[in-house]
Design a protein around this motif. Structure first.
Motif, PDB file in Angstrom:
ATOM      1  N   ALA A  92       2.565 137.264  32.488  1.00  0.00           N
ATOM      2  CA  ALA A  92       2.168 136.146  31.483  1.00  0.00           C
ATOM      3  C   ALA A  92       2.061 134.961  32.471  1.00  0.00           C
ATOM      4  CB  ALA A  92       2.828 135.906  30.129  1.00  0.00           C
ATOM      5  N   ASN A  93       3.098 134.524  33.272  1.00  0.00           N
ATOM      6  CA  ASN A  93       3.021 133.254  33.962  1.00  0.00           C
ATOM      7  C   ASN A  93       3.719 133.677  35.405  1.00  0.00           C
ATOM      8  OD1 ASN A  93       2.585 131.514  32.009  1.00  0.00           O
ATOM      9  ND2 ASN A  93       4.597 131.911  30.892  1.00  0.00           N
ATOM     10  N   GLU A  94       3.340 134.778  35.796  1.00  0.00           N
ATOM     11  CA  GLU A  94       3.697 135.277  37.367  1.00  0.00           C
ATOM     12  C   GLU A  94       2.408 135.719  37.901  1.00  0.00           C
ATOM     13  OE1 GLU A  94       7.264 137.625  39.421  1.00  0.00           O
ATOM     14  OE2 GLU A  94       7.017 137.955  37.195  1.00  0.00           O
ATOM     15  N   PHE A  95       2.362 135.275  39.268  1.00  0.00           N
ATOM     16  CA  PHE A  95       1.257 135.608  40.127  1.00  0.00           C
ATOM     17  C   PHE A  95       1.652 136.374  41.467  1.00  0.00           C
ATOM     18  CE2 PHE A  95       0.552 132.246  37.354  1.00  0.00           C
ATOM     19  CZ  PHE A  95      -0.561 132.503  36.618  1.00  0.00           C
ATOM     20  N   ARG A  96       0.921 137.116  41.885  1.00  0.00           N
ATOM     21  CA  ARG A  96       1.144 137.651  43.321  1.00  0.00           C
ATOM     22  C   ARG A  96      -0.038 137.187  44.109  1.00  0.00           C
ATOM     23  NH1 ARG A  96       4.511 140.620  44.995  1.00  0.00           N
ATOM     24  NH2 ARG A  96       4.801 141.752  43.394  1.00  0.00           N
TER      25      ARG A  96
END
Length: 111
Positions: A92-96
Motif C-alpha cells: 500500500a505504501n511501499e515501492f521497489r
C-alpha cells in the motif's frame, strides 16, 4: 514435475506516480551503502508535472532538489546529478525502484 511461474513487474505510470508521490514524504535506506537513512518531502505537482524536494540524509545533512516524471519514470535532480527510476508498487505504501532495469535492494516507504 515442478512448475515455475514468472511474474513480470508492473511499473507505475506517469499518472499513478503523479497521483501518489507529490505532496508526500518518502523514506528509506541508501542503496549505495545499504545503511544510511534518508527522508524526502515532495511539493505538490505544478502544471508542468514537476516540483521541488527537500531531504535529510543520515538525520543531519539537509539538501534540496527537483523532481519530475519522464517516460513513466520518477526522476530527481540535485547536486548529486540526475537519476530516473521505474517504480513498482509492492505494498500500500511501499515501492521497489529499478535503475536501468535492475531492482534496487532497499525499498521506499511513503508517509
Amino acid at each position: 514435475m515442478t512448475t515455475t511461474t514468472a511474474f513480470a513487474q508492473v511499473f507505475m505510470t506517469q499518472e499513478e506516480l503523479l497521483a501518489t508521490i507529490p505532496g508526500g514524504q518518502l523514506s528509506g535506506v541508501s542503496n549505495n551503502d545499504g545503511k544510511t537513512p534518508w527522508i524526502q518531502a515532495y511539493s505538490k505537482a505544478t502544471s508542468k508535472k514537476n516540483g521541488k524536494l527537500n531531504g535529510l540524509w543520515d538525520g543531519k545533512d539537509k539538501y534540496t532538489g527537483d523532481w519530475f516524471v519522464k517516460d513513466d519514470q520518477w526522476c530527481e535532480k540535485g547536486n548529486w546529478g540526475q537519476k530516473c527510476w521505474s517504480v513498482e508498487r509492492i505494498g500500500a505504501n511501499e515501492f521497489r525502484i529499478y535503475e536501468n532495469g535492475q531492482p534496487k535492494k532497499n525499498t521506499w516507504k511513503l508517509k
